[in-house]
Write a protein that holds these residues in place. Structure first.
Motif, PDB file in Angstrom:
ATOM      1  N   ARG A 135     -39.028 -19.409   9.554  1.00 33.64           N
ATOM      2  CA  ARG A 135     -39.082 -20.945   9.510  1.00 33.64           C
ATOM      3  C   ARG A 135     -40.587 -21.414   9.064  1.00 33.64           C
ATOM      4  O   ARG A 135     -41.427 -20.791   9.045  1.00 33.64           O
ATOM      5  N   PRO A 136     -40.530 -22.587   8.800  1.00 33.52           N
ATOM      6  CA  PRO A 136     -41.977 -22.981   8.397  1.00 33.52           C
ATOM      7  C   PRO A 136     -42.857 -23.186   9.552  1.00 33.52           C
ATOM      8  O   PRO A 136     -44.011 -22.896   9.263  1.00 33.52           O
ATOM      9  N   ASP A 137     -42.513 -23.170  10.884  1.00 36.66           N
ATOM     10  CA  ASP A 137     -43.365 -22.780  12.108  1.00 36.66           C
ATOM     11  C   ASP A 137     -43.308 -21.466  12.370  1.00 36.66           C
ATOM     12  O   ASP A 137     -43.233 -21.298  13.712  1.00 36.66           O
ATOM     13  N   THR A 142     -52.223 -21.154  13.066  1.00 33.93           N
ATOM     14  CA  THR A 142     -51.943 -21.701  11.626  1.00 33.93           C
ATOM     15  C   THR A 142     -53.089 -21.203  10.490  1.00 33.93           C
ATOM     16  O   THR A 142     -53.933 -20.948  10.688  1.00 33.93           O
TER      17      THR A 142
END
Ligand code: DUC
Ligand code: ZN
Ligand code: ZN
Length: 467
Positions: free
Chosen positions: A276-278, A322
């Protein structure tokens, strides 16, 4: 006069659920029975389950690094999130920095933990088992109540060679400690990581590719074999896949003292979440596997191969997770508050395990394995009055705010659970009511552990020769 009497609940005792009153005095359970006279405080538990407070024997809290930084969850925020989720006791980790001893860290960590509200014991991580550390410092901390040594077979700069691992097993055997092991093969992960990065596969989803089940199975097999050689009981931490669990099952079948732990992430999250993007928010080690692994882990839980379910709580903010490639994103997810609701919902509410199995997995067995039973982990006269009042019907959609931890994310965001803690009592004191945490900082107690039978060696060595 009792301090507290809990009435009208269905009480999960060690020998099955009983409808009775629970009387508390001086922080301990003093009686279970019918028509117990009123106490100073009477709690009506009509329609609720009365469960032992959760014992989470695998939590990373306020771990210090040599550069002065520390993990984002403090002992105060860890206490808040634990009480919100029905957990009252934790066992957390004292780091050892390479080139340093363990005594100073023990003194420092003990003071940090005393600022919180949780009852707590410690595992000592060993990353540098020099003669001075193993012969002089480890005996000192054992005398102070640390009864488990944690080793990593992977991670820079934590991992031990086989020779170092054997040295830790030998010392633990002599001193009467449990050894807990993170089982993944360091060299294999290094090799695969280098190849993945060279091929431009740097995203979080490749974290799972860097350490497939065979890497965990090999290290589990080796950890068990060397523990058998030394004749030292071990607990295999955070088992994520059937292959590794099968090694534990085989060891148990041979009569070895080997216990297995798994965590909610291995029955609720999958490797696909990391795409997923996160995806970084789902990264832990070992990684969540394919969705079909969940049923296999439940089967290993039901068979008793996996004895305990802990959170491996290790919280990082989104910012800390991140903007890096998968090999440098810190591993770990928060789960202290979500553990009991997830396992109750996926286990008891969905009919996979009984209420008794639930209590054993999240409270009684961790307490037994850590030498904290029967003070902790059970509702019985003489035990600490660590109790959760549980609404088995309440449906909740998990959000990060409900977790009440220090970080801005939970990998369980949006998951629906059936079953929820409405109040938590620690040593008879209501420390959480309807999501509001009430405990005073500094009110947690250190649990010094003494020698316990479960971790005695079997007395079986090759050729009868034991070190
Ligand atoms: N894996 C560990 O071994 N420890 C902390 C968190 C994680 O994911
Ligand atoms: Zn680990
Ligand atoms: Zn861990």
């Amino acid at each position: 006069m009792h301090d507290v009497v809990i009435r009208n609940g269905l009480v999960a005792t060690g020998s099955g659920p009983i409808r009775c009153d629970v009387a508390v005095a001086g922080g301990r359970i003093v009686a279970l029975g019918e028509n117990i006279p009123d106490g100073e405080r009477v709690i009506d538990a009509t329609g609720l389950l009365v469960l032992p407070g959760g014992v989470d024997s695998h939590c990373h809290i306020e771990e210090q690094a040599p550069d002065g930084s520390r993990s984002e969850e403090s002992f105060i925020t860890a206490s808040t999130t634990a009480f919100a989720g029905g957990t009252t006791t934790v066992v957390s980790f004292i780091p050892q920095w390479k080139g340093h001893g363990v005594w100073e860290r023990f003194v420092d960590y003990r003071a940090r933990a005393a600022t919180g509200m949780l009852d707590h014991a410690f595992h000592q991580i060993i990353t540098d088992p020099t003669e001075a550390v193993m012969e002089q410092e480890v005996p000192r901390i054992v005398a102070e109540g640390v009864r488990s040594l944690k080793v990593f077979l992977t991670y820079d700069p934590l991992h031990l060679t086989d020779a170092q691992y054997i040295r830790v097993l030998e010392t633990a055997r002599k001193l009467g400690c449990l050894v807990t092991v993170h089982c993944e093969n360091y060299e294999a992960i290094q090799w695969r990581t280098q190849r993945l990065l060279a091929a431009g596969r740097t995203a979080p989803q490749y974290h799972a590719w860097s350490r497939p089940p065979v890497v965990e199975r090999e290290a589990t097999q080796r950890a068990i074999a060397l523990a058998e050689l030394v004749d030292q009981p071990i607990q295999v931490f955070h088992v994520s896949c059937e292959e590794a669990a099968a090694e534990i099952a085989a060891a148990k079948a041979r009569g070895l003292k080997v216990w297995g732990e798994t965590c909610p992430q291995y029955v609720t999250l999958t490797a696909a979440d990391m795409a997923r993007p996160d995806g970084a928010l789902f990264m832990c080690s070992p990684p969540p596997r394919g969705g079909d692994e969940h049923a296999k882990i439940w089967e290993m839980i039901r068979r008793g191969t996996l004895d305990v379910i802990t959170s491996d709580h290790c919280a990082f903010s989104t910012a800390a997770k991140t903007g890096q490639d998968f090999s440098t994103i810190p591993n770990g997810i928060p789960g202290l508050a979500a553990r009991l609701p997830l396992i109750f919902s996926e286990g008891v509410s969905k009919g996979r395990i009984s209420l008794e199995q639930f209590c054993a997995l999240v409270a009684t067995n961790p307490a037994k394995l850590m030498g904290l039973y029967p003070r902790k982990g059970v509702i019985a006269p003489g035990s600490d009055a660590d109790i959760v009042l549980w609404d088995r019907k309440k449906q909740v959609c998990l959000t990060n705010t409900m977790m009440q931890h220090a970080v801005d994310n939970t990998p369980y965001e949006g998951m629906e659970v059936t079953g929820w803690p409405v109040a938590t009592l620690r040593r008879g004191e209501v420390v959480m009511q309807d999501g509001v945490v009430l405990a005073q900082p500094g009110s947690g107690q250190y649990l010094a552990r003494s020698a316990y039978d479960l971790v005695l060696p079997r007395g079986v060595t090759a050729d009868g020769f034991g070190a």
